[in-house]
Design a protein around this motif. Structure first.
Motif, mmCIF file in Angstrom:
data_model
loop_
_atom_site.group_PDB
_atom_site.id
_atom_site.type_symbol
_atom_site.label_atom_id
_atom_site.label_comp_id
_atom_site.label_asym_id
_atom_site.label_seq_id
_atom_site.Cartn_x
_atom_site.Cartn_y
_atom_site.Cartn_z
ATOM 1 N N ALA A 687 -32.429 36.989 29.989
ATOM 2 C CA ALA A 687 -33.094 35.926 29.241
ATOM 3 C C ALA A 687 -32.484 34.588 29.623
ATOM 4 N N VAL A 688 -33.352 33.591 29.847
ATOM 5 C CA VAL A 688 -32.901 32.286 30.330
ATOM 6 C C VAL A 688 -33.191 31.222 29.278
ATOM 7 N N PHE A 689 -32.144 30.473 28.914
ATOM 8 C CA PHE A 689 -32.278 29.342 27.995
ATOM 9 C C PHE A 689 -32.334 28.057 28.823
ATOM 10 N N SER A 690 -33.409 27.284 28.655
ATOM 11 C CA SER A 690 -33.503 25.980 29.302
ATOM 12 C C SER A 690 -33.214 24.919 28.252
ATOM 13 N N ALA A 691 -32.041 24.304 28.333
ATOM 14 C CA ALA A 691 -31.621 23.344 27.306
ATOM 15 C C ALA A 691 -30.766 22.258 27.937
ATOM 16 N N ALA A 710 -26.753 41.380 21.396
ATOM 17 C CA ALA A 710 -26.726 42.617 20.602
ATOM 18 C C ALA A 710 -27.722 43.640 21.133
ATOM 19 N N LEU A 711 -28.756 43.162 21.813
ATOM 20 C CA LEU A 711 -29.760 44.067 22.385
ATOM 21 C C LEU A 711 -29.520 44.282 23.882
ATOM 22 N N ASP A 712 -28.300 44.001 24.340
ATOM 23 C CA ASP A 712 -27.869 44.236 25.728
ATOM 24 C C ASP A 712 -28.714 43.462 26.740
ATOM 25 N N VAL A 713 -29.056 42.231 26.377
ATOM 26 C CA VAL A 713 -29.794 41.359 27.294
ATOM 27 C C VAL A 713 -28.827 40.319 27.847
ATOM 28 N N ALA A 714 -28.722 40.246 29.170
ATOM 29 C CA ALA A 714 -27.877 39.229 29.788
ATOM 30 C C ALA A 714 -28.519 37.858 29.611
ATOM 31 N N THR A 715 -27.719 36.826 29.384
ATOM 32 C CA THR A 715 -28.251 35.487 29.156
ATOM 33 C C THR A 715 -27.730 34.497 30.190
ATOM 34 N N TYR A 716 -28.520 33.464 30.377
ATOM 35 C CA TYR A 716 -28.223 32.404 31.340
ATOM 36 C C TYR A 716 -28.725 31.110 30.733
ATOM 37 N N SER A 717 -27.903 30.052 30.754
ATOM 38 C CA SER A 717 -28.296 28.782 30.157
ATOM 39 C C SER A 717 -28.127 27.651 31.153
ATOM 40 N N THR A 718 -29.188 26.873 31.344
ATOM 41 C CA THR A 718 -29.110 25.739 32.266
ATOM 42 C C THR A 718 -28.153 24.668 31.760
ATOM 43 N N SER A 719 -27.909 24.609 30.459
ATOM 44 C CA SER A 719 -26.982 23.614 29.921
ATOM 45 C C SER A 719 -25.553 23.907 30.348
ATOM 46 N N ASP A 720 -25.266 25.151 30.709
ATOM 47 C CA ASP A 720 -23.913 25.532 31.118
ATOM 48 C C ASP A 720 -23.749 25.587 32.626
ATOM 49 N N VAL A 721 -24.768 26.081 33.326
ATOM 50 C CA VAL A 721 -24.597 26.357 34.749
ATOM 51 C C VAL A 721 -25.616 25.662 35.635
#
Length: 755
Positions: A687-691, A710-721
């Motif tokens: 799952a990708v967060f665009s923020a 909690a549902l074992d979904v890897a996350t990625y956020s543009t605000s961080d990386v």
């Protein structure tokens, strides 16, 4: 040793990290030892450069941390103030009492209620952020720019509680510059005249600026060593003609007097232009050159150039990161190399001038491509007539006319009118060249590296002419092929661009491209199309968009739609609303994602399948809930783009069709979206967060992120990386961060890592 010192310092632009202080101390000791050994001096020069650049980098990083702690009662000393005409605000640069005196902060004060002057010391409440940028491939490195200016924080000035002001004075030169600016603004090409005479490029229109960029003549609009050299050379030529007309002895002393007079005129020009850093560098180099000539020392121009560069880097290490320094240094080096090549080939006249121009352009090409990702193939020819035209026919008239208009308005205005007419003619001549896309070659770092390696191989080889030419032709073909076909994606590829607090997703498979949303546009004129999307498309070699999807009519999603480059064709448009302003090069059909006719409809674009999953939410729904929900499938890999829908709309979607390996999290990770039922229905691998970085809504919401984990979904956020690239292998997605897509320099990637 000078060469080793300067090149080592310049290499800091690519260092993945910097030495800690204990290692710097060790380098100091090793430098002292090397100085005692005769053959150790080159190593001492290298170590000293490492010490200087690492010390500056550590001080910069420590100052960033300290500036991030600023809040109330910050003591500022204002160094520069710039009014922002498009909004009720001022932008200021100031040093801070609690920071290193060489480091400064860049702040905006919205709706200021007190007048501030340069030199004021004030106690204020500030809100700061560390240096940050929109981290995308092909984009402008704002962090490197801030580093080159020693800016350790940006932010806003909330309030001023105390001002300690010295006797208010306005420098005469500032009044004089303002009076000239007022006079130049009345002419047709007053924006270009202001850039040439007083160094003010803020009024340059976007269209004119782009014309000069696309023709490789952008350097003519920024006062630099080239302009100082033009003024010096023209004045020296005028003095030489004067001495020939008058019965004066042509002695060495007379030549020195003429040179000194020309230098004084060049100095005045630099003062009128505001003493920009490139002009200061040019003046220092010119002064050293005149001293060498006056003393009749046998010092080559190359040695003087390296010495000047070493002085500036030692005094101000941030200079090594400045684009203007690289351009100026490369241009002067190109002049010296061009003179040597022309003399070795015994060329004269037009052949010598053409050869010199070609060598200079080749010297500038790596810098141009590195910073602007493109090179005009006609730049040598265009500059061949543009530089003399500007230096002989336009700049002298503009400068003399601006000065004369103060004391003799009639004569001054006449000269300015002639200069203005010539500038208008130059723009009209350059316009067709800029509009011809065939003369622009867009290159990425890989193509540039291939070109440099090939060129070095050719120049260092001892092959006969025919083989030399054949090898050069092969290298040129490889570079052009690589630059043209680099957009071709064998595997399904999704790039989630870093557009701050907004969204823009580019999906590519083979030769097809689909863009979902385009980010925001602001009253200042700044927009994500020009800042992020257009440079990205140019860098990736994308010339057409098969489908453009505008999820809903919110600025952070659709604000930049009409700013997309007119050089990129848009074939089809899918939206939840009827856009007021369409992309400039849109010639296809407009499809609505709402309505029974398009419900669950599927469109195909080559290997990309778009399925409309938008549900009927009624006419009273918010813009967010009206978002187009689109599922893309590429060779078995799937991507779900739900826009900004809320949990209520999530529940209305066809749950059987939501499954996707990659999910762009709805509403940037807001707590109003991403219900557990929705996440389970999609069952994404990632799952990708665009923020936006440190956005005021604190998105993505911490509880929402935990819900995905909690549902074992890897996350990625543009605000961080920053920007993320997701490549499908089968039905599995693999993530690559911005710093894995580009060279991980210490100033761009020190705090970017995949979650």
């Amino acid at each position: 040793m000078l060469i080793i010192y300067v090149l080592t310092a310049l290499s800091a632009n690519w260092w993945p990290g910097v030495l800690p202080r204990p290692a710097i101390i060790l380098c100091v000791a090793l430098t002292c030892i090397c100085l005692l050994v005769r053959r150790g001096r080159p190593l001492a020069a290298l170590l000293y450069a490492v010490i200087i650049m690492s010390g500056h980098a550590l001080t910069y990083q420590e100052s960033i941390f300290a500036a991030d702690q600023l809040n109330n009662d910050a003591i500022l000393s204002i160094q520069e103030i710039k009014p922002l005409s498009h909004i009720d605000a001022i932008e200021l640069r100031a040093s801070v009492a609690s920071l290193n005196p060489q480091m400064i902060v860049k702040l905006r004060w919205y709706r200021p209620n007190r007048q501030l002057l340069v030199g004021d010391n004030l106690v204020a409440e500030v809100a700061t952020k560390p240096p940050n940028e929109l981290a995308n491939v092909g984009g402008f490195s704002y962090r490197r720019y801030l580093l080159s200016e020693n800016i350790v924080a940006t932010g806003s000035l909330k309030s001023v509680s105390k001002i300690n002001r010295q006797q208010p004075t306005v420098a005469p030169i500032s009044r004089f510059r303002q009076s000239i600016a007022d006079k130049l603004s009345r002419f047709t090409r007053g924006d270009v005249l202001s850039a040439l005479v007083i160094g003010d490029r803020s009024s340059l229109s976007k269209s004119v600026r782009q014309i000069f960029i696309d023709t490789g003549t952008a350097h003519l609009m920024a006062i630099s060593g080239l302009h100082i050299g033009m003024v010096y050379g023209f004045t020296l030529l005028a003095f030489s003609c004067l001495t020939r007309l008058l019965p004066l002895p042509r002695s060495h002393q007379a030549q020195l007097i003429s040179s000194a007079g020309a230098f004084a005129i060049a100095f005045c020009y630099a003062a009128i232009s505001g003493f920009a850093l490139p002009t200061i560098r040019a003046l220092v180099f010119l002064a050293l050159w005149l001293v060498v000539k006056a003393c009749r020392w046998h010092v080559s121009g190359w040695r003087l150039l390296w010495f000047t560069a070493a002085v500036f880097i030692t005094v101000a290490p941030q200079t090594a990161y400045s684009v203007s320094f690289w351009l100026s240094f490369s241009a002067v080096a190109g002049v010296f190399l061009a003179l040597k090549v022309a003399d070795s080939l015994q060329l004269n006249g037009a052949k010598k001038l053409a050869t010199m121009q070609l060598v200079i352009v080749i010297m500038l090409m790596p810098v141009q491509v590195s910073f602007f990702n493109q090179q005009s193939l006609l730049a040598p020819l265009v500059n061949l007539f543009a530089i003399p035209w500007l230096g002989i026919g336009i700049l002298p008239l503009a400068l003399i006319g601006a000065l004369a208009s103060v004391v003799w308005p009639l004569a001054g205005n006449a000269m300015l009118m002639i200069a203005d007419w010539q500038l208008q003619l130059m723009v009209e001549v350059l316009m067709p060249v800029a509009n011809w896309q065939g003369q622009l070659i867009h290159m990425d770092s890989a193509s540039l590296t291939l070109a440099i390696v090939g060129l070095v191989t050719v120049l260092s080889s001892r092959l006969v002419f025919k083989r030399w030419f054949a090898l050069l032709a092969i290298v040129a073909i490889l570079v052009i092929v690589a630059s043209v076909y680099r957009h071709w994606r064998v595997a399904p590829t999704v790039d989630v661009l870093d557009v701050g607090q907004g969204l823009s997703v580019v999906s590519r498979y083979r030769g097809n491209t689909v863009i979902y949303d385009v980010g925001a546009s602001y009253p200042s004129g700044f927009n994500m199309a020009d800042a992020v999307i257009n440079p990205y498309l140019t860098h990736q070699g994308i010339h057409h968009i098969d489908w453009l999807v505008l999820s809903h009519d919110d600025n952070d999603h659709a604000g930049s739609a009409n700013k997309l480059s007119d050089k990129v064709r848009v074939n089809q448009l899918l939206a939840s609303f009827v856009p007021d302003k369409l992309p400039a090069n849109f010639d296809g059909a407009l499809h609505q994602c709402h309505g029974q006719f398009n419900s669950l409809k599927r469109w195909f674009s080559g290997g990309i399948s778009l399925q409309n999953l938008t549900s009927d939410v009624g006419q009273r729904a918010s813009d967010n809930d009206l978002s187009c929900v689109v599922k893309m499938t590429m060779d078995g890999a799937s991507l779900l783009l739900p826009g900004d829908i809320s949990r209520a709309v999530e529940g209305r979607l066809n749950q059987q069709l939501l499954d996707a390996g990659l999910l762009i999290v709805p509403h940037h990770g807001s707590k109003t979206s991403s219900s557990i039922q929705f996440i389970k229905a999609v069952a994404p691998q990632m799952a990708v967060f665009s923020a936006g970085y440190r956005n005021r809504w604190h998105l993505p919401n911490e509880h929402v992120v935990q819900r995905y984990h909690a549902l074992d979904v890897a996350t990625y956020s543009t605000s961080d990386v920053g920007m993320g690239r997701f490549i499908a292998k089968g039905d599995q997605w693999q993530a690559t961060s911005f710093c894995q897509l580009s060279w991980p320099t210490w100033y761009r990637c020190y705090d970017l890592a995949i979650d």
